[in-house]
Design a protein around this motif. Structure first.
Motif, mmCIF file in Angstrom:
data_model
loop_
_atom_site.group_PDB
_atom_site.id
_atom_site.type_symbol
_atom_site.label_atom_id
_atom_site.label_comp_id
_atom_site.label_asym_id
_atom_site.label_seq_id
_atom_site.Cartn_x
_atom_site.Cartn_y
_atom_site.Cartn_z
ATOM 1 N N VAL A 174 35.878 -11.746 34.880
ATOM 2 C CA VAL A 174 34.965 -11.114 35.738
ATOM 3 C C VAL A 174 35.518 -9.854 36.122
ATOM 4 C CG1 VAL A 174 33.312 -11.175 37.643
ATOM 5 C CG2 VAL A 174 33.652 -13.125 36.306
ATOM 6 N N ILE A 175 35.055 -8.890 35.954
ATOM 7 C CA ILE A 175 35.563 -7.487 36.691
ATOM 8 C C ILE A 175 34.445 -6.940 37.589
ATOM 9 C CG2 ILE A 175 36.328 -5.077 35.882
ATOM 10 C CD1 ILE A 175 37.463 -6.472 33.254
ATOM 11 N N PHE A 176 34.919 -6.160 38.501
ATOM 12 C CA PHE A 176 34.088 -5.553 39.601
ATOM 13 C C PHE A 176 34.180 -4.131 39.210
ATOM 14 C CE2 PHE A 176 34.993 -9.585 41.048
ATOM 15 C CZ PHE A 176 33.836 -9.997 41.997
ATOM 16 N N GLY A 177 33.177 -3.673 39.042
ATOM 17 C CA GLY A 177 32.963 -2.130 38.792
ATOM 18 C C GLY A 177 32.856 -1.282 40.026
ATOM 19 N N SER A 178 33.576 -0.132 40.031
ATOM 20 C CA SER A 178 33.490 0.866 41.366
ATOM 21 C C SER A 178 32.500 2.007 40.896
ATOM 22 C CB SER A 178 34.858 1.549 41.516
ATOM 23 O OG SER A 178 34.946 2.585 40.492
ATOM 24 N N LEU A 179 32.026 2.694 42.081
ATOM 25 C CA LEU A 179 30.833 3.697 41.839
ATOM 26 C C LEU A 179 31.574 4.622 40.808
ATOM 27 C CD1 LEU A 179 29.823 4.284 45.385
ATOM 28 C CD2 LEU A 179 28.250 3.281 43.425
ATOM 29 N N ALA A 180 30.600 5.477 39.966
ATOM 30 C CA ALA A 180 31.066 6.445 38.992
ATOM 31 C C ALA A 180 31.069 7.746 39.861
ATOM 32 C CB ALA A 180 29.935 6.399 38.192
ATOM 33 N N LEU A 181 30.453 7.831 41.040
ATOM 34 C CA LEU A 181 30.661 9.005 41.909
ATOM 35 C C LEU A 181 30.751 8.902 43.308
ATOM 36 C CD1 LEU A 181 30.513 12.185 41.985
ATOM 37 C CD2 LEU A 181 28.128 12.063 42.344
ATOM 38 N N VAL A 182 31.855 8.990 43.820
ATOM 39 C CA VAL A 182 32.067 8.694 45.578
ATOM 40 C C VAL A 182 31.939 10.187 46.023
ATOM 41 C CG1 VAL A 182 33.638 7.929 47.192
ATOM 42 C CG2 VAL A 182 33.721 6.828 44.826
ATOM 43 N N ALA A 183 30.520 10.094 46.736
ATOM 44 C CA ALA A 183 30.234 11.309 47.463
ATOM 45 C C ALA A 183 30.297 11.341 48.964
ATOM 46 C CB ALA A 183 28.926 11.858 46.963
ATOM 47 N N LEU A 184 30.232 10.172 49.580
ATOM 48 C CA LEU A 184 30.057 9.942 50.848
ATOM 49 C C LEU A 184 31.412 9.289 51.484
ATOM 50 C CD1 LEU A 184 26.178 8.789 51.064
ATOM 51 C CD2 LEU A 184 27.182 11.122 51.426
ATOM 52 N N GLU A 185 31.659 9.257 52.674
ATOM 53 C CA GLU A 185 32.559 8.822 53.419
ATOM 54 C C GLU A 185 32.502 7.361 53.382
ATOM 55 O OE1 GLU A 185 35.771 7.886 55.434
ATOM 56 O OE2 GLU A 185 35.614 9.890 54.663
ATOM 57 N N ARG A 186 31.012 6.811 53.766
ATOM 58 C CA ARG A 186 30.963 5.496 53.543
ATOM 59 C C ARG A 186 31.184 4.687 52.350
ATOM 60 N NH1 ARG A 186 26.511 3.826 51.214
ATOM 61 N NH2 ARG A 186 25.377 5.608 51.371
ATOM 62 N N GLU A 187 30.838 5.501 51.343
ATOM 63 C CA GLU A 187 31.240 5.191 49.609
ATOM 64 C C GLU A 187 32.745 5.088 49.585
ATOM 65 O OE1 GLU A 187 27.088 6.786 47.552
ATOM 66 O OE2 GLU A 187 29.075 7.953 47.677
ATOM 67 N N ARG A 188 33.419 6.040 50.138
ATOM 68 C CA ARG A 188 34.816 6.126 49.977
ATOM 69 C C ARG A 188 35.367 4.985 50.643
ATOM 70 N NH1 ARG A 188 39.297 6.426 52.413
ATOM 71 N NH2 ARG A 188 38.449 6.701 54.453
ATOM 72 N N ARG A 189 35.204 4.404 51.829
ATOM 73 C CA ARG A 189 35.547 3.271 52.564
ATOM 74 C C ARG A 189 35.281 2.115 51.632
ATOM 75 N NH1 ARG A 189 33.376 5.962 57.120
ATOM 76 N NH2 ARG A 189 31.740 4.324 57.133
ATOM 77 N N GLN A 190 34.001 1.966 51.085
ATOM 78 C CA GLN A 190 33.607 0.725 50.318
ATOM 79 C C GLN A 190 34.537 0.704 49.134
ATOM 80 O OE1 GLN A 190 29.586 1.656 49.586
ATOM 81 N NE2 GLN A 190 28.705 0.439 51.336
ATOM 82 N N MET A 191 34.855 1.890 48.459
ATOM 83 C CA MET A 191 35.491 1.663 47.198
ATOM 84 C C MET A 191 36.865 1.541 47.479
ATOM 85 S SD MET A 191 33.398 1.841 44.793
ATOM 86 C CE MET A 191 32.415 0.905 45.874
ATOM 87 N N GLU A 192 37.501 1.850 48.506
ATOM 88 C CA GLU A 192 38.762 1.454 49.059
ATOM 89 C C GLU A 192 39.026 0.073 49.329
ATOM 90 O OE1 GLU A 192 42.206 2.726 52.294
ATOM 91 O OE2 GLU A 192 40.342 3.863 52.523
ATOM 92 N N GLU A 193 37.977 -0.509 49.987
ATOM 93 C CA GLU A 193 37.919 -1.846 50.474
ATOM 94 C C GLU A 193 37.916 -2.875 49.041
ATOM 95 O OE1 GLU A 193 35.452 -5.279 52.782
ATOM 96 O OE2 GLU A 193 34.711 -2.938 52.982
ATOM 97 N N LEU A 194 37.262 -2.257 48.116
ATOM 98 C CA LEU A 194 36.962 -2.865 46.896
ATOM 99 C C LEU A 194 38.530 -2.895 46.044
ATOM 100 C CD1 LEU A 194 35.439 -4.538 44.416
ATOM 101 C CD2 LEU A 194 34.835 -2.071 43.894
ATOM 102 N N ALA A 195 38.920 -1.833 46.089
ATOM 103 C CA ALA A 195 40.035 -1.474 45.088
ATOM 104 C C ALA A 195 41.289 -2.344 45.736
ATOM 105 C CB ALA A 195 40.501 -0.209 45.213
ATOM 106 N N LYS A 196 41.313 -2.462 47.025
ATOM 107 C CA LYS A 196 42.182 -3.165 47.688
ATOM 108 C C LYS A 196 42.310 -4.699 47.651
ATOM 109 C CE LYS A 196 44.071 0.727 50.615
ATOM 110 N NZ LYS A 196 44.421 0.996 51.930
ATOM 111 N N SER A 197 40.988 -5.355 47.186
ATOM 112 C CA SER A 197 41.084 -6.508 47.210
ATOM 113 C C SER A 197 41.811 -7.180 45.876
ATOM 114 C CB SER A 197 39.481 -7.054 46.854
ATOM 115 O OG SER A 197 38.729 -6.268 47.917
ATOM 116 N N GLU A 198 42.829 -7.805 46.373
ATOM 117 C CA GLU A 198 44.025 -7.980 45.243
ATOM 118 C C GLU A 198 43.572 -9.309 44.631
ATOM 119 O OE1 GLU A 198 47.915 -8.321 46.900
ATOM 120 O OE2 GLU A 198 48.055 -6.324 47.636
#
Length: 296
Positions: free
Chosen positions: A65-89
């Motif tokens: 299972v792989i978790f996909g990130s957004l293809a376009l990060v445009a909002l601060e809220r989205e930036r925080r969500q993607m950072e949290e996802l990417a840092k989930s080791e």
């Protein structure tokens, strides 16, 4: 050669989304499944409660299972969500926007077809930073695909092999605009088109498909007849993108051709029955316009 099921790109009802992945877990001969919302962050809350259960069911069935990130990060809220996802080791993440890569550097991750990898040097750069899987952009011809795969032998190189091709993504929501709504008050009208909204030119010719903020091809990429070509190019996996058809049947047909248990021409005829009305194309892999069907 492996099979990967890409993320659902469309706005499906949450229970339908869950049941789709449950069936994939139980019946589909795919090795890897990408889950998560990659198109519009506003859709995430609808199926978020199902995501842990879906991931658990897929893992129990032996799928990676792989978790996909957004293809376009445009909002601060989205930036925080993607950072949290990417840092989930404890998760394997597929980056679909380069802004996510800085948080993934140094540990194994995947790169999706929304990131432009057009040559060996780019692929080698991403591999040096931890990328272990790469789904190449769908518009690449077989010669380029082979060159890239040869340049990164340690990477699982993947090709987009079935589904409407993702062509572009925008900060503007086309579905909302069509219904005279704003993006912030879209009322999630994209759910009315679970397989995308077909567009026509002023001459009433089929043209593109709209999916919220995303533009897709009108034709459906189908590379079941090009499996031998892709195998010889060094491709390790084929990606199947979910559409409103029986994706378990699609996966089974691709698997049978890969394993030599069915002729490609016979499989293509069967795919036309599984997805009636779809116009298949494979031009990109043959260095032709993507809308064309070569060798049908």
């Amino acid at each position: 050669m492996e099979l990967t099921l890409g993320p659902v790109l469309f706005n499906w009802q949450a229970d339908d989304w869950r049941d789709f992945y449950f069936r994939i877990a139980d019946e589909a001969p795919v090795e890897t499944v990408v889950v998560g919302e990659v198109v519009c962050s506003k859709r995430m809350p609808f199926f978020a409660r199902h995501l842990p259960t879906v991931a658990e069911r897929l893992t129990a069935a032996g799928k990676e299972v792989i978790f996909g990130s957004l293809a376009l990060v445009a909002l601060e809220r989205e930036r925080r969500q993607m950072e949290e996802l990417a840092k989930s080791e404890d998760l394997t993440v597929e980056a679909n926007d380069v802004s996510v890569l800085r948080h993934l550097a140094g540990r194994p991750h995947a790169i999706g077809p929304f990131v432009n990898i057009y040559n060996e040097a780019t692929a080698a750069f991403f591999a040096s930073r931890g990328a272990r899987r790469m789904c190449l952009p769908p518009e690449l011809p077989a010669a380029s695909v082979a060159a890239i795969a040869a340049g990164v032998p340690e990477v699982m190189v993947e090709v987009f092999a079935f589904g409407r091709v993702p062509l572009a993504i925008s900060a503007r929501c086309y579905h909302a605009r069509l219904h005279k709504l704003t993006k912030d008050n879209c009322r999630f009208v994209c759910e009315k088109d679970p397989d995308g909204l077909a567009l026509e030119t002023l001459d009433n010719e089929p043209f593109l498909t709209v999916n919220g903020v995303q533009t897709l091809s009108q034709t459906v990429t189908n590379l079941v007849g090009d499996i031998d070509l892709l195998r010889s190019a060094g491709i390790g996996a084929l990606r199947l993108s979910p559409q409103c058809c029986d994706m378990v049947a699609v996966a089974r047909l691709f698997r049978e051709v890969i394993d030599g248990r069915r002729e490609a021409r016979e499989a293509e005829a069967a795919l036309a029955e599984v997805y009636p009305g779809a116009v298949f194309a494979n031009g990109f892999v043959h260095a032709e316009p993507g809308v064309r069907r070569v060798g049908a």
